[in-house]
Design a protein around this motif. Structure first.
Motif, mmCIF file in Angstrom:
data_model
loop_
_atom_site.group_PDB
_atom_site.id
_atom_site.type_symbol
_atom_site.label_atom_id
_atom_site.label_comp_id
_atom_site.label_asym_id
_atom_site.label_seq_id
_atom_site.Cartn_x
_atom_site.Cartn_y
_atom_site.Cartn_z
ATOM 1 N N TYR A 9 0.843 -1.191 0.000
ATOM 2 C CA TYR A 9 0.000 0.000 0.000
ATOM 3 C C TYR A 9 0.882 1.246 0.000
ATOM 4 O O TYR A 9 1.678 1.457 0.915
ATOM 5 C CB TYR A 9 -0.900 0.014 1.237
ATOM 6 C CG TYR A 9 -1.884 -1.135 1.286
ATOM 7 C CD1 TYR A 9 -3.147 -1.022 0.712
ATOM 8 C CD2 TYR A 9 -1.542 -2.324 1.908
ATOM 9 C CE1 TYR A 9 -4.056 -2.075 0.755
ATOM 10 C CE2 TYR A 9 -2.439 -3.386 1.968
ATOM 11 C CZ TYR A 9 -3.691 -3.255 1.387
ATOM 12 O OH TYR A 9 -4.576 -4.298 1.444
ATOM 13 N N GLY A 10 0.724 2.070 -1.029
ATOM 14 C CA GLY A 10 1.483 3.303 -1.122
ATOM 15 C C GLY A 10 1.651 3.720 -2.564
ATOM 16 O O GLY A 10 1.455 2.921 -3.476
ATOM 17 N N PRO A 11 2.021 4.969 -2.813
ATOM 18 C CA PRO A 11 2.226 5.442 -4.183
ATOM 19 C C PRO A 11 3.542 4.936 -4.760
ATOM 20 O O PRO A 11 4.541 4.795 -4.050
ATOM 21 C CB PRO A 11 2.251 6.971 -4.031
ATOM 22 C CG PRO A 11 2.718 7.194 -2.627
ATOM 23 C CD PRO A 11 2.184 6.048 -1.820
ATOM 24 N N ALA A 12 3.534 4.666 -6.048
ATOM 25 C CA ALA A 12 4.732 4.157 -6.717
ATOM 26 C C ALA A 12 5.890 5.130 -6.623
ATOM 27 O O ALA A 12 7.056 4.731 -6.723
ATOM 28 C CB ALA A 12 4.417 3.864 -8.180
ATOM 29 N N ALA A 13 5.588 6.409 -6.444
ATOM 30 C CA ALA A 13 6.645 7.424 -6.423
ATOM 31 C C ALA A 13 7.459 7.406 -5.147
ATOM 32 O O ALA A 13 8.561 7.952 -5.103
ATOM 33 C CB ALA A 13 6.039 8.810 -6.596
ATOM 34 N N LEU A 33 0.277 -3.561 -6.148
ATOM 35 C CA LEU A 33 0.536 -2.233 -5.602
ATOM 36 C C LEU A 33 -0.794 -1.495 -5.491
ATOM 37 O O LEU A 33 -1.464 -1.254 -6.497
ATOM 38 C CB LEU A 33 1.498 -1.456 -6.492
ATOM 39 C CG LEU A 33 1.844 -0.035 -6.033
ATOM 40 C CD1 LEU A 33 2.513 -0.045 -4.667
ATOM 41 C CD2 LEU A 33 2.747 0.645 -7.068
ATOM 42 N N VAL A 34 -1.193 -1.164 -4.268
ATOM 43 C CA VAL A 34 -2.465 -0.493 -4.004
ATOM 44 C C VAL A 34 -2.167 0.977 -3.712
ATOM 45 O O VAL A 34 -1.555 1.295 -2.686
ATOM 46 C CB VAL A 34 -3.199 -1.136 -2.815
ATOM 47 C CG1 VAL A 34 -4.545 -0.448 -2.599
ATOM 48 C CG2 VAL A 34 -3.369 -2.632 -3.034
ATOM 49 N N PRO A 35 -2.552 1.891 -4.587
ATOM 50 C CA PRO A 35 -2.222 3.307 -4.385
ATOM 51 C C PRO A 35 -2.830 3.875 -3.105
ATOM 52 O O PRO A 35 -3.918 3.482 -2.686
ATOM 53 C CB PRO A 35 -2.809 3.994 -5.623
ATOM 54 C CG PRO A 35 -2.980 2.911 -6.634
ATOM 55 C CD PRO A 35 -3.288 1.676 -5.848
ATOM 56 N N VAL A 36 -2.108 4.795 -2.497
ATOM 57 C CA VAL A 36 -2.598 5.570 -1.366
ATOM 58 C C VAL A 36 -2.455 7.034 -1.742
ATOM 59 O O VAL A 36 -1.365 7.479 -2.120
ATOM 60 C CB VAL A 36 -1.796 5.263 -0.082
ATOM 61 C CG1 VAL A 36 -2.218 6.190 1.056
ATOM 62 C CG2 VAL A 36 -1.982 3.807 0.335
ATOM 63 N N ASP A 37 -3.541 7.783 -1.685
ATOM 64 C CA ASP A 37 -3.552 9.184 -2.104
ATOM 65 C C ASP A 37 -2.990 10.050 -0.976
ATOM 66 O O ASP A 37 -3.709 10.432 -0.057
ATOM 67 C CB ASP A 37 -4.969 9.606 -2.466
ATOM 68 C CG ASP A 37 -5.021 10.984 -3.116
ATOM 69 O OD1 ASP A 37 -4.024 11.735 -3.013
ATOM 70 O OD2 ASP A 37 -6.062 11.308 -3.719
ATOM 71 N N MET A 38 -1.712 10.351 -1.071
ATOM 72 C CA MET A 38 -1.076 11.145 -0.019
ATOM 73 C C MET A 38 -1.568 12.585 -0.039
ATOM 74 O O MET A 38 -1.685 13.219 1.009
ATOM 75 C CB MET A 38 0.439 11.102 -0.195
ATOM 76 C CG MET A 38 1.033 9.696 -0.185
ATOM 77 S SD MET A 38 0.826 8.857 1.388
ATOM 78 C CE MET A 38 2.031 9.749 2.375
ATOM 79 N N ALA A 39 -1.860 13.119 -1.227
ATOM 80 C CA ALA A 39 -2.330 14.500 -1.322
ATOM 81 C C ALA A 39 -3.656 14.683 -0.589
ATOM 82 O O ALA A 39 -3.922 15.737 -0.002
ATOM 83 C CB ALA A 39 -2.468 14.915 -2.786
ATOM 84 N N ALA A 40 -4.490 13.655 -0.622
ATOM 85 C CA ALA A 40 -5.773 13.697 0.069
ATOM 86 C C ALA A 40 -5.645 13.187 1.511
ATOM 87 O O ALA A 40 -6.661 13.037 2.186
ATOM 88 C CB ALA A 40 -6.799 12.865 -0.682
ATOM 89 N N ILE A 58 3.776 5.340 4.912
ATOM 90 C CA ILE A 58 3.782 4.349 3.848
ATOM 91 C C ILE A 58 5.203 3.777 3.738
ATOM 92 O O ILE A 58 6.166 4.458 4.112
ATOM 93 C CB ILE A 58 3.355 4.965 2.499
ATOM 94 C CG1 ILE A 58 4.195 6.219 2.209
ATOM 95 C CG2 ILE A 58 1.876 5.267 2.479
ATOM 96 C CD1 ILE A 58 4.054 6.755 0.820
ATOM 97 N N PRO A 59 5.299 2.534 3.276
ATOM 98 C CA PRO A 59 4.240 1.627 2.851
ATOM 99 C C PRO A 59 3.642 0.840 4.015
ATOM 100 O O PRO A 59 4.214 0.776 5.096
ATOM 101 C CB PRO A 59 4.985 0.673 1.913
ATOM 102 C CG PRO A 59 6.366 0.590 2.510
ATOM 103 C CD PRO A 59 6.648 1.974 3.041
ATOM 104 N N ALA A 60 2.488 0.246 3.727
ATOM 105 C CA ALA A 60 1.952 -0.841 4.539
ATOM 106 C C ALA A 60 1.983 -2.082 3.652
ATOM 107 O O ALA A 60 2.014 -1.983 2.418
ATOM 108 C CB ALA A 60 0.545 -0.537 5.013
ATOM 109 N N PHE A 61 1.960 -3.243 4.283
ATOM 110 C CA PHE A 61 2.201 -4.493 3.551
ATOM 111 C C PHE A 61 1.306 -5.572 4.125
ATOM 112 O O PHE A 61 1.118 -5.653 5.339
ATOM 113 C CB PHE A 61 3.674 -4.879 3.715
ATOM 114 C CG PHE A 61 4.073 -6.196 3.107
ATOM 115 C CD1 PHE A 61 4.483 -6.262 1.783
ATOM 116 C CD2 PHE A 61 4.082 -7.356 3.872
ATOM 117 C CE1 PHE A 61 4.879 -7.472 1.225
ATOM 118 C CE2 PHE A 61 4.477 -8.564 3.331
ATOM 119 C CZ PHE A 61 4.878 -8.618 1.999
#
Length: 241
Positions: A9-13, A33-40, A58-61
């Motif tokens: 869980y987390g953004p690829a960047a 890979l499950v995206p997490v919207d950090m901006a939000a 992040i990440p969580a696993f």
């Protein structure tokens, strides 16, 4: 979930997510890979905190019923459980001395390298992308700090040593991938790596690994989209009568 797909869980960047992804790729393990919207600030929402990530990072696993956080701990788990195809990337097959050497350079990465390079990346890449302004004083301070850290790396990598903990790549090397890729690809400070022959050769070897190339492409694609979004004119929609 034996034989199933683990979830990251987390953004690829994220350089921290990148460390885990590189280890999964080296191990040949299936993952999602499950995206997490950090901006939000999705990372602070209850559903993310419930993923065994009590600090909102992040990440969580997730691997079946097991949930983990902290990228280095996740990476150790991945390499222990799935890393047969990757070779001995924790040094544990070489006895206490080899494993301790990997641990030493993981500590160096965490306590010396990351604190310096992360500030450069944050100021030069992340803040401008989200509408902030870089503080050149902070950049200059951490460029000087990173230059001194890399002086020690160059000495360590001398005498024909290919990687930090020996002749083969280990987690001690892979943990550097995310931030170093961003430093070299996304900032004007690639010379910090390139100006030292041993460091440059080490990074070139790491960057050429198929697992690293694949994850670097994910990171590049994410940041390209972010820059495109940041530079696009606002869409105010059409007025309705």
């Amino acid at each position: 979930m034996a034989g199933g797909v683990v979830k990251v869980y987390g953004p690829a960047a994220s350089p921290f997510v990148a460390t885990v992804l590189v280890c999964l790729e080296e191990a040949g393990a299936a993952y999602e890979l499950v995206p997490v919207d950090m901006a939000a600030r999705e990372n602070t929402e209850p559903h993310h905190l419930a993923r065994s990530q009590p600090f909102g990072k992040i990440p969580a696993f997730q691997d079946g019923d097991l949930t983990l956080f902290e990228s280095r701990a996740i990476s150790r788990y991945v390499l222990r459980k799935y890393g047969g195809a990757a070779g001995d990337m924790l040094g544990e097959g070489g006895g206490l001395e080899a494993a301790a050497t990997v641990d030493v350079w993981l500590e160096v990465e965490a306590r010396q390298y990351e604190p310096a390079v992360a500030q450069i990346v944050r100021q030069c890449v992340i803040l401008p992308t989200i509408g902030g302004a870089r503080d050149q004083r902070v950049v200059d301070e951490h460029v000087a700090r990173l230059r001194e850290v890399l002086r020690a790396y160059d000495a360590r990598l001398g005498g024909g040593r290919a990687y930090l903990a020996g002749d083969g790549a280990t987690l001690a090397d892979l943990a550097h991938v995310g931030f170093t890729h961003m430093l070299v690809a996304c900032t004007e400070y690639a010379a910090l790596v390139e100006e030292r022959d041993n460091v440059r050769a080490w990074w070139e070897r790491l960057a050429a690994r198929p697992a690293v190339r694949k994850v670097a492409k994910l990171m590049d694609a994410f940041w390209a989209r972010e820059r495109e979004t940041a530079s696009a004119p606002p869409d105010h929609g059409s007025a309705a009568d």
